[in-house]
Design a protein around this motif. Structure first.
Motif, PDB file in Angstrom:
ATOM      1  N   VAL A 130      14.780 -57.749  74.112  1.00  0.00           N
ATOM      2  CA  VAL A 130      13.959 -56.546  73.936  1.00  0.00           C
ATOM      3  C   VAL A 130      13.724 -56.260  72.461  1.00  0.00           C
ATOM      4  O   VAL A 130      12.592 -55.990  72.028  1.00  0.00           O
ATOM      5  N   THR A 131      14.795 -56.318  71.660  1.00  0.00           N
ATOM      6  CA  THR A 131      14.649 -56.001  70.239  1.00  0.00           C
ATOM      7  C   THR A 131      13.811 -57.035  69.512  1.00  0.00           C
ATOM      8  O   THR A 131      13.007 -56.687  68.639  1.00  0.00           O
ATOM      9  N   ALA A 132      13.975 -58.309  69.842  1.00  0.00           N
ATOM     10  CA  ALA A 132      13.188 -59.348  69.181  1.00  0.00           C
ATOM     11  C   ALA A 132      11.711 -59.246  69.546  1.00  0.00           C
ATOM     12  O   ALA A 132      10.837 -59.498  68.715  1.00  0.00           O
ATOM     13  N   ALA A 133      11.430 -58.860  70.790  1.00  0.00           N
ATOM     14  CA  ALA A 133      10.040 -58.812  71.242  1.00  0.00           C
ATOM     15  C   ALA A 133       9.321 -57.553  70.780  1.00  0.00           C
ATOM     16  O   ALA A 133       8.133 -57.595  70.458  1.00  0.00           O
ATOM     17  N   PHE A 134      10.052 -56.426  70.723  1.00  0.00           N
ATOM     18  CA  PHE A 134       9.392 -55.146  70.456  1.00  0.00           C
ATOM     19  C   PHE A 134       9.951 -54.405  69.243  1.00  0.00           C
ATOM     20  O   PHE A 134       9.483 -53.311  68.915  1.00  0.00           O
ATOM     21  N   GLY A 135      10.950 -54.976  68.586  1.00  0.00           N
ATOM     22  CA  GLY A 135      11.426 -54.413  67.329  1.00  0.00           C
ATOM     23  C   GLY A 135      12.495 -53.362  67.453  1.00  0.00           C
ATOM     24  O   GLY A 135      13.114 -52.991  66.457  1.00  0.00           O
ATOM     25  N   ILE A 136      12.780 -52.848  68.638  1.00  0.00           N
ATOM     26  CA  ILE A 136      13.721 -51.737  68.780  1.00  0.00           C
ATOM     27  C   ILE A 136      14.134 -51.616  70.241  1.00  0.00           C
ATOM     28  O   ILE A 136      13.473 -52.150  71.133  1.00  0.00           O
ATOM     29  N   GLY A 137      15.225 -50.910  70.486  1.00  0.00           N
ATOM     30  CA  GLY A 137      15.621 -50.581  71.850  1.00  0.00           C
ATOM     31  C   GLY A 137      16.881 -51.268  72.324  1.00  0.00           C
ATOM     32  O   GLY A 137      17.665 -50.708  73.083  1.00  0.00           O
ATOM     33  N   GLY A 138      17.100 -52.509  71.869  1.00  0.00           N
ATOM     34  CA  GLY A 138      18.236 -53.266  72.372  1.00  0.00           C
ATOM     35  C   GLY A 138      19.583 -52.719  71.939  1.00  0.00           C
ATOM     36  O   GLY A 138      20.539 -52.697  72.713  1.00  0.00           O
ATOM     37  N   GLY A 139      19.681 -52.277  70.685  1.00  0.00           N
ATOM     38  CA  GLY A 139      20.963 -51.785  70.172  1.00  0.00           C
ATOM     39  C   GLY A 139      21.457 -50.563  70.920  1.00  0.00           C
ATOM     40  O   GLY A 139      22.640 -50.473  71.263  1.00  0.00           O
ATOM     41  N   MET A 140      20.557 -49.631  71.187  1.00  0.00           N
ATOM     42  CA  MET A 140      20.957 -48.422  71.910  1.00  0.00           C
ATOM     43  C   MET A 140      21.290 -48.748  73.356  1.00  0.00           C
ATOM     44  O   MET A 140      22.239 -48.199  73.932  1.00  0.00           O
TER      45      MET A 140
END
Length: 250
Positions: free
Chosen positions: A29-39
């Motif tokens: 998710v973070t690699a594709a859209f830049g944000i969201g995976g960490g949370m």
């Protein structure tokens, strides 16, 4: 020697398999859209790890995940803001390690949520483009208590008006530095990372595979779609933060 004997008592093999799969998905998710995976990863780990280990282990996992993403996209990193961001982050980590009382989690969630929502929907003034140092300081200070401040950093990077590749690469590099400083600070505070190295290594490996898959998706979308997806994800994360903080206060 039984490999499972090296695992922390609080992390049975089935749980390790679950968090390793989660690391793949959130890194994608973070690699594709830049944000969201960490949370998302923080929320998953919060339900599976002991509270005392949550923030330090999450920081180490996110350091590995962001380092892999930054390495894959190193040619797209915008280096101008990195030094002031790193300086601010170092100061934030040092101060966070000295603070004896925790910030009110609910207030932190609401404040970050409002900032992220404003940054996603409004047009920030150009003066924010010179704010890499303050962004590094505030986000690193907060991450010592709150854990996942990727949306805060992404909101700052959004003001730089970068293309999708440059945005993801620059954000990943900033988060790599921030999480590394956080891990070092928790080490000085006495957290024992040793028992968690094997689980983190497995999560880092599956996270890197997720990053590879996410990079392929990133290459296939255009900047316009990426910016729309980024704004939507930021709004959803902001709404979750505000709702969670308000629920705790009420």
């Amino acid at each position: 020697m039984d490999a499972f004997a090296l695992l922390p008592a609080d992390l049975p093999p089935l749980t390790l398999a679950l968090v390793s799969a989660a690391s793949f998905c959130t890194s994608f998710v973070t690699a594709a859209f830049g944000i969201g995976g960490g949370m998302a990863m923080l929320a998953i780990l919060a339900s599976l790890l002991p509270p005392a280990a949550l923030i330090p282990v999450h920081g180490l996992v996110q350091f590995a995940s962001n380092a892999g993403r930054a390495a894959l996209l190193r040619g797209h990193v915008q280096r101008g803001p990195l030094l002031p961001f790193l300086a601010g982050s170092a100061l934030g980590a040092a101060l966070g390690g000295l603070v004896a009382v925790e910030l009110p989690p609910a207030a932190v969630e609401i404040a970050i949520g409002i900032f992220v929502l404003w940054s996603a929907l409004a047009s920030p003034p150009r003066v924010m483009r010179a704010g890499a140092g303050p962004a590094g300081f505030v986000s690193t200070l907060l991450t010592m208590f709150f854990g996942a401040t990727g949306p805060f950093v992404a909101a700052y990077v959004k003001t730089l008006a970068l293309g999708r590749m440059e945005h993801v690469a620059t954000h990943a590099t900033m988060m790599t530095a921030q999480h590394l400083l956080k891990v070092i600070a928790f080490g000085f505070l006495g957290f024992a990372f040793g028992p968690w190295l094997l689980p983190v290594a497995l999560m880092a490996a599956t996270g890197f595979l997720g990053t590879l898959a996410g990079k392929r998706a990133l290459l296939r979308i255009d900047d316009r779609l990426f910016k729309r997806a980024l704004a939507a994800i930021l709004c959803l994360l902001a709404a979750r933060l505000i709702w969670s903080g308000a629920a705790e206060l009420l």
